[in-house]
Design a protein around this motif. Structure first.
Motif, PDB file in Angstrom:
ATOM      1  N   VAL A 432       0.831  -1.206   0.000  1.00  0.00           N
ATOM      2  CA  VAL A 432       0.000   0.000   0.000  1.00  0.00           C
ATOM      3  C   VAL A 432       0.864   1.254   0.000  1.00  0.00           C
ATOM      4  CG1 VAL A 432      -1.578   1.368   1.414  1.00  0.00           C
ATOM      5  CG2 VAL A 432      -2.049  -1.042   1.025  1.00  0.00           C
ATOM      6  N   GLU A 433       1.945   1.256   0.759  1.00  0.00           N
ATOM      7  CA  GLU A 433       2.815   2.430   0.784  1.00  0.00           C
ATOM      8  C   GLU A 433       3.422   2.686  -0.596  1.00  0.00           C
ATOM      9  OE1 GLU A 433       5.432   3.422   3.755  1.00  0.00           O
ATOM     10  OE2 GLU A 433       4.035   3.036   5.402  1.00  0.00           O
ATOM     11  N   GLY A 434       3.786   1.621  -1.298  1.00  0.00           N
ATOM     12  CA  GLY A 434       4.310   1.780  -2.653  1.00  0.00           C
ATOM     13  C   GLY A 434       3.263   2.322  -3.599  1.00  0.00           C
ATOM     14  N   TYR A 435       2.051   1.795  -3.512  1.00  0.00           N
ATOM     15  CA  TYR A 435       0.974   2.262  -4.380  1.00  0.00           C
ATOM     16  C   TYR A 435       0.614   3.716  -4.075  1.00  0.00           C
ATOM     17  CZ  TYR A 435       0.360  -2.775  -5.195  1.00  0.00           C
ATOM     18  OH  TYR A 435       0.555  -4.091  -5.504  1.00  0.00           O
ATOM     19  N   GLN A 436       0.605   4.072  -2.794  1.00  0.00           N
ATOM     20  CA  GLN A 436       0.296   5.451  -2.426  1.00  0.00           C
ATOM     21  C   GLN A 436       1.287   6.431  -3.062  1.00  0.00           C
ATOM     22  OE1 GLN A 436       0.345   5.159   1.844  1.00  0.00           O
ATOM     23  NE2 GLN A 436      -1.875   4.909   2.001  1.00  0.00           N
ATOM     24  N   LEU A 437       2.577   6.099  -2.987  1.00  0.00           N
ATOM     25  CA  LEU A 437       3.576   6.982  -3.580  1.00  0.00           C
ATOM     26  C   LEU A 437       3.411   7.060  -5.092  1.00  0.00           C
ATOM     27  CD1 LEU A 437       6.046   8.765  -3.241  1.00  0.00           C
ATOM     28  CD2 LEU A 437       7.487   6.712  -3.319  1.00  0.00           C
ATOM     29  N   ALA A 438       3.075   5.925  -5.715  1.00  0.00           N
ATOM     30  CA  ALA A 438       2.849   5.926  -7.169  1.00  0.00           C
ATOM     31  C   ALA A 438       1.675   6.822  -7.530  1.00  0.00           C
ATOM     32  CB  ALA A 438       2.602   4.500  -7.663  1.00  0.00           C
ATOM     33  N   PHE A 439       0.590   6.764  -6.762  1.00  0.00           N
ATOM     34  CA  PHE A 439      -0.572   7.610  -7.042  1.00  0.00           C
ATOM     35  C   PHE A 439      -0.244   9.088  -6.845  1.00  0.00           C
ATOM     36  CE2 PHE A 439      -3.310   3.761  -5.908  1.00  0.00           C
ATOM     37  CZ  PHE A 439      -3.616   3.488  -7.237  1.00  0.00           C
ATOM     38  N   TYR A 440       0.514   9.414  -5.799  1.00  0.00           N
ATOM     39  CA  TYR A 440       0.914  10.807  -5.601  1.00  0.00           C
ATOM     40  C   TYR A 440       1.769  11.301  -6.774  1.00  0.00           C
ATOM     41  CZ  TYR A 440      -0.729  11.562  -0.798  1.00  0.00           C
ATOM     42  OH  TYR A 440      -1.497  11.758   0.324  1.00  0.00           O
TER      43      TYR A 440
END
Length: 478
Positions: A432-440
């Motif tokens: 989730v932390e990786g996906y969050q950074l990708a979305f940002y």
């Protein structure tokens, strides 16, 4: 007035729908394909990338061919190659055969897609062209999302082979109808070949796309990636020199001095980089973190698909009233907002409150921006012999932007996930932390699209201004 022009629109949009559908329909079938054909983990991505490399690398050549030769002939040639290759994909008995067939599919898609948009551009003018672009953009955007749903249904009910075989009857129908409906016409100029330009740009773009997709496995610093990037730079530099000296270049480099062409191309790259990355990471989040099945994953994209179609249809009307720059800005703002919302996901996110609202916002932004990008590029490339150039550019930037966005954001997300796991976070939380950074990061890409639209794209005189002014409006941005 071109006879059967709305029938023509139906045919070319159906062809484009197939091309875009094959960008995503294979995703959910990959596990079944791996099991059925014995793909290794390292080779499995090439069931998708084999299509991407040839599709993106040959679009400019397909666009130029549409200007030099009979557009219907180029369109039909692409259809035939695409259909035969789809049949070969569905009948493949090994991994190598499937990869080769996917590459052949990409060749057919490049010819078919470029010729289809060229036919649309010369068939419609004025407000009707805007409406046609609305249908084109809406179906193209929806195809990306619907591909995952359709792939899940076909794989579950029939077999993974049907994600390819479904193209065959569609190709036959479109080909037969095209012979009756699409005029046998070409640009009024003597065909001239540019073999060095064709070889260098196709090879350069092919190597560049290969390098981009290869980074998902090996990273940007691997010898293969660096060698491909170097080769791409050399070939594209040679292409620039060759085009400047050729009497009938594949793409006249002077077109990039037109602000709407250069601005539209940049916006197209940024759009594809952000939105295809959204499909990629949202799919991984729903399946790996929330535990959705392939069918549930595809079903979750339906509201976004509907938002794309509805907003594209509305944008086709609004672009004539407010201008394409206004729609570009509005679309990118919506996409940036949706990405920032998606960046708030966590392991306990629900579909109704955590995913559905930003999906609807992102779909609306995608519909508006797709139509605006096409309109922006073709606005300054609608003269004699330029429709194929425009179609080649639009298609190429979509493939290039998507490959670049997924590759770069995958690297960013993977690095963040690895760091989180090193800090003893659980697998789901680290993902989730990786996906969050990708979305940002994708939100930042969309913000860059807003900046380019405001600073580079010009604002044409729109209908409301024409009615209220006795003289043309001053140059946009002046």
């Amino acid at each position: 007035m071109v006879p059967h022009r709305w029938h023509i629109l139906f045919l070319v949009c159906t062809a484009q729908f197939m091309c875009v559908l094959d960008d995503t329909i294979v995703n959910v079938a990959l596990p079944s394909i791996q099991h059925g054909l014995g793909f290794s983990n390292a080779n499995l991505p090439w069931a998708i990338n084999g299509y991407l490399v040839t599709f993106g690398g040959l679009l400019l050549l397909g666009g130029r061919a549409s200007d030099l030769f009979v557009r219907r002939t180029v369109f039909l040639a692409g259809l035939v190659v695409f259909g035969v290759a789809s049949l070969a994909c569905g009948m493949s008995q090994g991994s190598a055969a499937l990869i080769i067939s996917r590459a052949a599919q990409g060749i057919g898609a490049a010819l078919m897609s470029a010729a289809a948009l060229a036919i649309l551009t010369v068939t419609f003018t004025g407000a009707e062209r805007n409406r046609a672009f609305g249908v084109w953009g809406g179906l193209a955007g929806a195809a990306g999302a619907l591909g995952m749903l359709l792939g899940g249904i076909l794989t579950s009910v029939l077999s993974w082979r049907w994600v390819f075989l479904i193209n065959v009857p569609l190709v036959v129908v479109v080909a037969v109808m095209s012979l009756r409906v699409i005029p046998r016409a070409r640009a009024q100029q003597r065909p001239a070949l540019d073999p060095l330009g064709a070889i260098s740009v196709t090879g350069g773009l092919g190597l560049l796309i290969y390098a981009i997709v290869h980074t998902e496995q090996a990273g940007w610093g691997s010898p293969v990636t660096l060698a491909c990037l170097t080769g791409a730079a050399v070939l594209l530099a040679f292409f620039a020199v060759a085009e400047s000296r050729h009497s009938a270049p594949l793409i006249p480099l002077g077109v990039f001095r037109r602000r709407n062409v250069s601005g539209g191309v940049i916006c197209g790259i940024l759009l594809s980089a952000s939105m295809l990355a959204l499909f990629f990471f949202l799919t991984l989040f729903m399946q790996r973190v929330l535990g959705y099945s392939a069918f549930e994953n595809g079903l979750a994209y339906l509201p976004m698909s509907l938002a794309v179609v509805v907003t594209a249809a509305m944008s086709a009307q609004l672009v004539g009233r407010f201008g394409f720059r206004t729609l570009l800005v509005a679309g990118f703002v919506l996409i940036a907002g949706a990405m920032a919302w998606f960046a708030q996901v966590d392991v306990d996110s629900s579909y109704v409150t955590g995913l559905l609202p930003p999906a609807l916002i992102g779909g609306a932004g995608l519909g508006a921006t797709l139509v605006s990008v096409i309109t922006t590029v073709t606005h300054d490339l609608s003269g004699e012999g330029e429709s194929g150039i425009a179609s080649g550019l639009v298609g190429t930037v979509q493939q290039m932007g998507g490959a670049l966005g997924i590759s770069v954001l995958s690297t960013i997300a993977a690095a963040r996930t690895d760091s989180a796991m090193a800090d003893s976070l659980g697998t789901s939380a680290a993902l989730v932390e990786g996906y969050q950074l990708a979305f940002y990061t994708a939100a930042g890409v969309a913000v860059a699209g807003v900046v380019v639209a405001l600073l580079v794209v010009t604002r044409p005189v729109v209908a409301a201004e024409k009615e209220g002014a006795s003289h043309p409006a001053p140059a946009p941005g002046a």
